[in-house]
Structures are given as structure tokens and as C-alpha cells.
Scaffold this motif. Sequence first.
Motif, PDB file in Angstrom:
ATOM      1  N   VAL A   1       0.845  -1.192   0.000  1.00  0.00           N
ATOM      2  CA  VAL A   1       0.000   0.000   0.000  1.00  0.00           C
ATOM      3  C   VAL A   1       0.879   1.239   0.000  1.00  0.00           C
ATOM      4  CG1 VAL A   1      -1.911   1.196   1.113  1.00  0.00           C
ATOM      5  CG2 VAL A   1      -1.673  -1.281   1.377  1.00  0.00           C
ATOM      6  N   GLY A   2       0.633   2.137  -0.934  1.00  0.00           N
ATOM      7  CA  GLY A   2       1.389   3.372  -0.984  1.00  0.00           C
ATOM      8  C   GLY A   2       0.931   4.353   0.075  1.00  0.00           C
ATOM      9  N   ALA A   3       1.871   4.931   0.800  1.00  0.00           N
ATOM     10  CA  ALA A   3       1.521   5.952   1.791  1.00  0.00           C
ATOM     11  C   ALA A   3       1.154   7.259   1.119  1.00  0.00           C
ATOM     12  CB  ALA A   3       2.682   6.169   2.760  1.00  0.00           C
ATOM     13  N   THR A   4       1.685   7.455  -0.096  1.00  0.00           N
ATOM     14  CA  THR A   4       1.363   8.630  -0.900  1.00  0.00           C
ATOM     15  C   THR A   4       1.216   8.188  -2.344  1.00  0.00           C
ATOM     16  OG1 THR A   4       3.661   9.155  -1.449  1.00  0.00           O
ATOM     17  CG2 THR A   4       2.781  10.089   0.597  1.00  0.00           C
ATOM     18  N   GLY A   5       0.597   9.010  -3.161  1.00  0.00           N
ATOM     19  CA  GLY A   5       0.588   8.743  -4.583  1.00  0.00           C
ATOM     20  C   GLY A   5       1.998   8.871  -5.129  1.00  0.00           C
ATOM     21  N   GLY A   6       2.383   7.982  -6.024  1.00  0.00           N
ATOM     22  CA  GLY A   6       3.713   8.041  -6.599  1.00  0.00           C
ATOM     23  C   GLY A   6       4.821   7.575  -5.677  1.00  0.00           C
ATOM     24  N   ALA A   7       4.478   6.800  -4.655  1.00  0.00           N
ATOM     25  CA  ALA A   7       5.489   6.324  -3.707  1.00  0.00           C
ATOM     26  C   ALA A   7       6.383   5.244  -4.302  1.00  0.00           C
ATOM     27  CB  ALA A   7       4.810   5.795  -2.446  1.00  0.00           C
ATOM     28  N   GLY A   8       5.951   4.633  -5.400  1.00  0.00           N
ATOM     29  CA  GLY A   8       6.716   3.549  -5.995  1.00  0.00           C
ATOM     30  C   GLY A   8       6.143   2.185  -5.687  1.00  0.00           C
ATOM     31  N   THR A   9       4.867   2.136  -5.345  1.00  0.00           N
ATOM     32  CA  THR A   9       4.245   0.880  -4.931  1.00  0.00           C
ATOM     33  C   THR A   9       4.190  -0.139  -6.059  1.00  0.00           C
ATOM     34  OG1 THR A   9       2.862   2.224  -3.465  1.00  0.00           O
ATOM     35  CG2 THR A   9       2.255  -0.081  -3.725  1.00  0.00           C
ATOM     36  N   THR A  10       3.727   0.282  -7.231  1.00  0.00           N
ATOM     37  CA  THR A  10       3.615  -0.656  -8.353  1.00  0.00           C
ATOM     38  C   THR A  10       4.990  -1.150  -8.780  1.00  0.00           C
ATOM     39  OG1 THR A  10       1.599   0.444  -9.117  1.00  0.00           O
ATOM     40  CG2 THR A  10       2.752  -0.954 -10.698  1.00  0.00           C
ATOM     41  N   ARG A  11       5.943  -0.246  -8.892  1.00  0.00           N
ATOM     42  CA  ARG A  11       7.310  -0.643  -9.253  1.00  0.00           C
ATOM     43  C   ARG A  11       7.844  -1.660  -8.249  1.00  0.00           C
ATOM     44  NH1 ARG A  11      12.071   1.556 -11.792  1.00  0.00           N
ATOM     45  NH2 ARG A  11      13.649  -0.060 -11.546  1.00  0.00           N
ATOM     46  N   THR A  12       7.622  -1.415  -6.971  1.00  0.00           N
ATOM     47  CA  THR A  12       8.100  -2.331  -5.935  1.00  0.00           C
ATOM     48  C   THR A  12       7.424  -3.689  -6.049  1.00  0.00           C
ATOM     49  OG1 THR A  12       8.520  -0.454  -4.440  1.00  0.00           O
ATOM     50  CG2 THR A  12       8.370  -2.644  -3.443  1.00  0.00           C
ATOM     51  N   ALA A  13       6.123  -3.707  -6.330  1.00  0.00           N
ATOM     52  CA  ALA A  13       5.400  -4.973  -6.486  1.00  0.00           C
ATOM     53  C   ALA A  13       5.970  -5.786  -7.644  1.00  0.00           C
ATOM     54  CB  ALA A  13       3.913  -4.696  -6.715  1.00  0.00           C
ATOM     55  N   VAL A  14       6.243  -5.122  -8.761  1.00  0.00           N
ATOM     56  CA  VAL A  14       6.793  -5.803  -9.936  1.00  0.00           C
ATOM     57  C   VAL A  14       8.193  -6.332  -9.642  1.00  0.00           C
ATOM     58  CG1 VAL A  14       7.613  -5.411 -12.298  1.00  0.00           C
ATOM     59  CG2 VAL A  14       5.369  -4.563 -11.598  1.00  0.00           C
ATOM     60  N   GLU A  15       8.994  -5.543  -8.948  1.00  0.00           N
ATOM     61  CA  GLU A  15      10.352  -5.976  -8.611  1.00  0.00           C
ATOM     62  C   GLU A  15      10.321  -7.192  -7.684  1.00  0.00           C
ATOM     63  OE1 GLU A  15      12.995  -5.012  -9.973  1.00  0.00           O
ATOM     64  OE2 GLU A  15      12.740  -2.955 -10.688  1.00  0.00           O
ATOM     65  N   LEU A  16       9.428  -7.201  -6.713  1.00  0.00           N
ATOM     66  CA  LEU A  16       9.313  -8.353  -5.814  1.00  0.00           C
ATOM     67  C   LEU A  16       8.914  -9.606  -6.581  1.00  0.00           C
ATOM     68  CD1 LEU A  16       7.528  -6.731  -2.737  1.00  0.00           C
ATOM     69  CD2 LEU A  16       9.887  -7.550  -2.817  1.00  0.00           C
ATOM     70  N   ALA A  17       7.991  -9.445  -7.543  1.00  0.00           N
ATOM     71  CA  ALA A  17       7.560 -10.600  -8.345  1.00  0.00           C
ATOM     72  C   ALA A  17       8.704 -11.131  -9.189  1.00  0.00           C
ATOM     73  CB  ALA A  17       6.382 -10.205  -9.233  1.00  0.00           C
ATOM     74  N   ALA A  18       9.466 -10.229  -9.812  1.00  0.00           N
ATOM     75  CA  ALA A  18      10.593 -10.648 -10.640  1.00  0.00           C
ATOM     76  C   ALA A  18      11.662 -11.340  -9.815  1.00  0.00           C
ATOM     77  CB  ALA A  18      11.181  -9.439 -11.364  1.00  0.00           C
ATOM     78  N   LEU A  19      11.908 -10.818  -8.614  1.00  0.00           N
ATOM     79  CA  LEU A  19      12.905 -11.422  -7.742  1.00  0.00           C
ATOM     80  C   LEU A  19      12.469 -12.826  -7.331  1.00  0.00           C
ATOM     81  CD1 LEU A  19      13.914 -11.965  -4.596  1.00  0.00           C
ATOM     82  CD2 LEU A  19      15.557 -11.076  -6.243  1.00  0.00           C
ATOM     83  N   GLY A  20      11.182 -12.970  -7.003  1.00  0.00           N
ATOM     84  CA  GLY A  20      10.682 -14.291  -6.638  1.00  0.00           C
ATOM     85  C   GLY A  20      10.803 -15.278  -7.781  1.00  0.00           C
ATOM     86  N   ALA A  21      10.484 -14.835  -8.997  1.00  0.00           N
ATOM     87  CA  ALA A  21      10.597 -15.707 -10.169  1.00  0.00           C
ATOM     88  C   ALA A  21      12.050 -16.064 -10.439  1.00  0.00           C
ATOM     89  CB  ALA A  21       9.986 -15.026 -11.393  1.00  0.00           C
ATOM     90  N   ARG A  22      12.944 -15.138 -10.215  1.00  0.00           N
ATOM     91  CA  ARG A  22      14.378 -15.405 -10.376  1.00  0.00           C
ATOM     92  C   ARG A  22      14.839 -16.483  -9.400  1.00  0.00           C
ATOM     93  NH1 ARG A  22      18.995 -10.644  -9.883  1.00  0.00           N
ATOM     94  NH2 ARG A  22      20.845 -11.977 -10.160  1.00  0.00           N
ATOM     95  N   ASP A  23      14.192 -16.553  -8.260  1.00  0.00           N
ATOM     96  CA  ASP A  23      14.542 -17.551  -7.247  1.00  0.00           C
ATOM     97  C   ASP A  23      13.771 -18.856  -7.428  1.00  0.00           C
ATOM     98  OD1 ASP A  23      16.134 -18.116  -4.910  1.00  0.00           O
ATOM     99  OD2 ASP A  23      14.293 -18.037  -3.728  1.00  0.00           O
ATOM    100  N   GLY A  24      13.002 -18.969  -8.535  1.00  0.00           N
ATOM    101  CA  GLY A  24      12.301 -20.208  -8.836  1.00  0.00           C
ATOM    102  C   GLY A  24      10.881 -20.284  -8.357  1.00  0.00           C
TER     103      GLY A  24
END
Length: 270
Positions: free
Chosen positions: A9-32
Motif C-alpha cells: 500500500v502506498g503511503a502517498t501517490g507516486g510512492a513507488g508501490t507498483t514498481r516495488t510490487a513488480v520488482e518483488l515478483a521478478a525477484l521471486g521468479a528469479r529464485d524459482g
Amino acid sequence: MQATTLALVGATGGAGTTRTAVELAALGARDGRDVAVVDAAFTTQGLSEYVSGRIGTDLTTLVTDETGASLSAATYPIALGDESDGGTSAAAGGDAPDLPGRADAIPARAPFERVARAKTAEAARKLERRIDEAETSYDAVVVDAAPVGSNEAVAGVTTADRTAAVFPATAHGRDALQRLRGRIADVGAGVDRSIAVAGGLSETDSEAGGAESDADAHLPATDPAIASAPTAAAGNGAYARAVTAAFEGAFDATVGIEFEEPGLVDRLTP
């Protein structure tokens, strides 16, 4: 992993929430792992920008017009970047890394009329069921939610096993984090983790340092352009390492990725 679903959940608009969600997903996929990002920010629809190609059926359709359809009808692979920390996305013609796991997006991409219907309390209850459905098909699910002020955002934080607040690593962001804690408490949930996101050179050292001390994880500044995301799919720099730490903390997981040791130039670069 003890926690399977995480609401970001973003504390403010434009906090980077979506970018962070995508990065977490990519990292998880990289780990199998197989990881899905569920878009619970129907107004901004930012997750759709990380999908390559046309989006037909989207998440808002599944909670309004096609409630009997499978979740897979609105599931799309996240466009992965090339093998450098500042690479070009696959959507822009770059070479995507071949990951052992899946990083999928379940985006919202809809006209105003359908978005309005998807934001009702009835649709939010259907969204809760869609999040539960995703949990049965993926090792981890990240729910991308806007600051809690809509039915879909409330559905995200009350359904997920754990909630993490994403806030700018500034004094303003730290204040917004405290307000967000209150809003989430008002809907009967709580903030379990917090992630400070550095925004770049506009921040002073004192602002960033004070905000970082309040966070469970901190993501350093990186190229904010969508074309460079997700860095964590193959990067070895400070940003990818920070995403790894955030993933481990959020999901009580142990990531087995072996990062290359930084060279002298990397160690001297802030």
C-alpha cells in the motif's frame, strides 16, 4: 513461506508501490517461485504498463461482467528487462532473462464506466475471492493497492496475510506513513512491514536517513523509467540486493540467489 499474500500500500501517490510490487515478483521468479501481482489500484491502472502487448480481459472484468471466468483469463506475463541494472524492458525490444519461476500480472485496464462498477462494495467482495484464487495457483501473491481510500484497496489489505506500506524516504513520506497506519487500522487491519523508497537527488541526506530508520526495508534510488524495470530480474547491484532483502522479510523466505561480488568501481559508486 509463512506469508503467501502481501498487500503493498502506498503511503502517498507516486510512492513507488507498483514498481516495488513488480520488482518483488521478478525477484521471486528469479529464485524459482511463481509470483503474481494483483492490481487493486483501479484508478491509476499502473500495473498494465508492465505488460507487453494488448490486454484483453482484465481484473475489473472478472469482478463485474465475467465473474464466472477463470483468473487465468486476466493473467499476463510481466515484461522482464535485460540483464543489467539499468536495462531496457522486453516490451521495448530488450532481451528478457530466462527465469526459473513465473512473474505474472493480473492488471486493471478498463474504461471509466467499468472502473466505476469495479469500485463498488459488491465488486470488492469478488476481488477478495480473486485474491484467494490467486493464492491457490502461486507461491506468492503481491496485491498492489493505492492509499487506503477505496473499496478495492480495503479488500486488498483485509484479505492479504500481511500488509507492507511503501513510502518515500523523506520526512514527508515518514509523516504519510503514520497517517496510513491510522487509515489501515480504521478498516481493521494493520501495517506489518514498511518499505522506504529513495527517490533520487532531490532528497537531502537528513531526510532520507531519518525516514530509512523507520523502515523495515529500504530500496535505494534507481532509474524510475518503466523501461528499466524490473531490475531485480537479473541485476546484481544494490537495488536488486535490497529487493531481495525486502522479499525475504515480507514473505519470511530465504532467497537462494547468489549475487556477483561488486567490483571496485561498484563499491565506490554510491
